[in-house]
Scaffold this active site. Structure first.
Site: not given
Length: 103
Positions: A30, A33
């Site tokens: 991600c 993230c």
């Protein structure tokens, strides 16, 4: 300091603490993230009265499913085992405001 949780029992014992626990539900693939990870680490140093943990949703999918995580990154704030706030997305200003409000 941010601790990465390794199993469900560790997660449950940490979020049941009688203090603010900030959980970063993330995935290694991600992009957002990865982008917010340094800020999350910084918050853990700034707000040392709270506990900061990370949960890899791919390694610990049962925790993510039980918590109701639908997107990454998701930040859940817990006190005494109860989820008190949820922030979805890489929004450091909103996350910091929530941490301050719940300390």
């Amino acid at each position: 300091m941010v601790k990465q949780v390794s199993d469900s029992s560790e997660f449950k014992s940490i979020v049941c603490q009688d203090k603010l626990v900030v959980v970063d539900f993330f995935a290694t693939w991600c992009g957002p993230c990865k982008a917010i990870a340094p800020k999350f680490e910084q918050f853990s140093n700034t707000y040392s009265d709270a506990t900061f943990i990370k949960v890899d949703v791919d390694q610990l999918s049962e925790i993510a499913a039980e918590a109701g995580v639908h997107a990454m990154p998701s930040f859940f704030l817990y006190k005494n085992g109860e989820k008190i706030e949820e922030i979805v997305g890489a929004n450091p200003a909103k996350l910091e405001a929530s941490i301050k409000a719940n300390l």
